[in-house]
Design an enzyme around this catalytic site. Structure first.
Site, short mmCIF file in Angstrom:
data_model
loop_
_atom_site.label_atom_id
_atom_site.label_comp_id
_atom_site.label_asym_id
_atom_site.label_seq_id
_atom_site.Cartn_x
_atom_site.Cartn_y
_atom_site.Cartn_z
N SER A 1 85.03 26.14 -34.65
CA SER A 1 85.77 24.91 -34.84
C SER A 1 86.06 24.98 -33.16
O SER A 1 85.99 26.18 -32.39
CB SER A 1 86.99 25.26 -35.29
OG SER A 1 88.17 24.33 -35.01
N TYR B 1 93.48 30.81 -37.70
CA TYR B 1 92.12 30.12 -37.97
C TYR B 1 91.38 30.26 -36.63
O TYR B 1 90.07 30.82 -36.54
CB TYR B 1 92.53 28.59 -38.20
CG TYR B 1 91.52 27.76 -38.30
CD1 TYR B 1 90.57 27.63 -39.64
CD2 TYR B 1 90.99 26.85 -37.34
CE1 TYR B 1 89.75 26.92 -39.81
CE2 TYR B 1 90.10 25.92 -37.57
CZ TYR B 1 89.27 25.59 -38.82
OH TYR B 1 88.23 24.92 -38.84
N1 NAD Z 1 86.75 18.60 -40.70
C1 NAD Z 1 87.24 19.06 -39.37
O1 NAD Z 1 87.62 18.32 -38.62
C2 NAD Z 1 86.70 20.40 -38.99
C3 NAD Z 1 86.88 20.70 -37.67
C4 NAD Z 1 86.68 21.90 -37.17
C5 NAD Z 1 85.78 22.82 -37.83
N2 NAD Z 1 85.68 22.61 -39.21
C6 NAD Z 1 84.91 23.50 -40.03
O2 NAD Z 1 83.98 22.71 -41.16
C7 NAD Z 1 83.82 23.59 -42.05
C8 NAD Z 1 83.89 22.58 -43.26
O3 NAD Z 1 84.69 21.83 -43.15
P1 NAD Z 1 85.12 20.58 -44.24
O4 NAD Z 1 85.90 19.74 -43.37
O5 NAD Z 1 83.74 19.92 -44.56
O6 NAD Z 1 85.64 21.00 -45.49
P2 NAD Z 1 85.87 20.72 -46.89
O7 NAD Z 1 87.18 21.36 -47.40
O8 NAD Z 1 85.47 19.33 -47.12
O9 NAD Z 1 84.80 21.60 -47.54
C9 NAD Z 1 84.97 22.82 -47.65
C10 NAD Z 1 84.16 23.63 -48.80
O10 NAD Z 1 84.28 25.23 -49.17
C11 NAD Z 1 84.72 25.44 -50.32
N3 NAD Z 1 85.37 26.86 -49.92
C12 NAD Z 1 86.60 27.03 -49.27
N4 NAD Z 1 87.05 28.18 -49.33
C13 NAD Z 1 86.12 28.91 -50.29
C14 NAD Z 1 85.96 30.20 -50.55
N5 NAD Z 1 86.86 31.13 -50.54
N6 NAD Z 1 84.66 30.50 -51.24
C15 NAD Z 1 83.73 29.59 -51.47
N7 NAD Z 1 83.88 28.26 -51.21
C16 NAD Z 1 85.15 27.88 -50.44
C17 NAD Z 1 85.68 24.22 -50.60
O11 NAD Z 1 85.72 24.47 -52.17
C18 NAD Z 1 84.92 23.08 -50.12
O12 NAD Z 1 83.80 22.67 -51.10
C19 NAD Z 1 84.76 24.57 -42.04
O13 NAD Z 1 84.11 25.75 -41.53
C20 NAD Z 1 85.85 24.25 -41.19
O14 NAD Z 1 86.60 25.14 -40.66
C21 NAD Z 1 86.13 21.35 -39.76
#
Ligand code: NAD
Length: 264
Positions: free
Chosen positions: A149, A164
């Site tokens: 991130s 985080y």
């Molecule tokens: N969306 C943003 O703005 C953003 C910004 C920076 C980084 N990220 C990173 O991108 C990645 C995905 O984010 P997203 O926005 O697509 O999230 P999301 O919440 O839509 O999807 C995450 C998925 O991970 C699964 N998950 C969560 N904890 C888990 C665990 N303990 N074991 C197994 N599965 C688990 C959830 O069930 C979900 O299906 C993450 O690493 C997040 O930190 C997202």
């Protein structure tokens, strides 16, 4: 089909579902990798979320399978890799995408919560790399993509999210060491640092902050003036994981519309 970039490869994607309606990055990466010919191992803690991604892939004629695992349990990583090998015969690509966001500032973060964030966001990717790399070496090499991130590189405003940020920064430290230690075994490893990406997780964070998504110009904060979406992360992951990234390892790539390049 010809010229597919991941033909014959086995790719594991953690967090392969979406935490709400819409497209999370793990779901988009899984779909794109399958379109490019990979057999995709969908790892998630929620069956319905993984099943939705599987159905989308199968509807397009792709191949995937589900491994249910809660990555907050440190015993899961070796099982996930063993089951993936049993499912599709090996592992070529690992995407460490599943993560827990932290709504707490430093003064409100308990030791227990810090440990939980570190376990899911850093320990699990560490143990998955540890279990996957020997299997990749058996097949002549492989590629790992860690989803970090921009919070690992700059403050987030307000109270921030130090647990985080620390865990995500730890993924970068782990990456450079693995890149150095295993490059000659054919292992490449890179990180993608998403900015604010239009996913269900982001929407949850916006709601938690008491903001109205329709009233904030999220794209307005970056150089391009437009919002990023899960496909922007998926395309970057395909580039790094696949043959186009063959000479790239140890890189932390922001996919953020230029947010980290600016100070405002
Ligand atoms: N969306 C943003 O703005 C953003 C910004 C920076 C980084 N990220 C990173 O991108 C990645 C995905 O984010 P997203 O926005 O697509 O999230 P999301 O919440 O839509 O999807 C995450 C998925 O991970 C699964 N998950 C969560 N904890 C888990 C665990 N303990 N074991 C197994 N599965 C688990 C959830 O069930 C979900 O299906 C993450 O690493 C997040 O930190 C997202």
């Amino acid at each position: 089909m010809e010229n597919r970039k991941l033909e014959g490869k086995v790719a594991i994607v953690t967090g392969a579902g979406s935490s709400g309606p819409g497209m999370g990055t793990g779901k988009a990466m899984s779909l794109l990798f399958a379109r490019e010919g990979a057999k995709v191992v969908l790892v998630d803690m929620f069956e319905d979320r993984a099943q939705e991604t599987l159905s989308l892939i199968e509807a397009e004629g792709g191949t995937a399978g589900i491994i249910l695992a809660d990555l907050s349990d440190v015993s899961q990583a070796p099982r996930v890799i063993d089951e993936a090998v049993a499912m599709f015969g090996g592992v070529d690509i690992l995407v460490n995408n599943a993560a827990l966001t932290s709504p707490f500032g430093l003064l409100d973060t308990t030791t227990e919560y810090l440990q939980k964030v570190i376990t899911i966001n850093l320990t699990a990717p560490f143990l998955l790399c540890k279990a996957a790399i020997p299997k990749m070496i058996e097949r002549g090499g492989g590629s790992i993509v860690n989803i970090t991130s921009i919070a690992a590189m700059r403050g987030q405003g307000g109270k921030g999210c130090p647990a985080y940020s620390a865990a995500k920064a730890g993924m970068t430290g782990m990456m450079v060491d693995i890149a150095d230690s295993f490059g000659r075994d054919g292992i490449r490893i890179n990180c993608i640092a998403p900015g604010l990406i239009d996913t269900p997780m982001r929407d949850t964070s916006i709601l938690r902050a008491g903001l109205d998504k329709t009233k904030i110009n999220l794209g307005g904060r970056n150089c391009l003036g437009v919002d990023g979406d899960a496909w922007d992360i998926a395309r970057a992951a395909l580039f790094l994981a696949g043959p186009d990234g063959r000479y790239i390892t140890g890189v932390h790539l922001p996919v953020d519309g230029g947010v980290t390049a600016t100070s405002h």
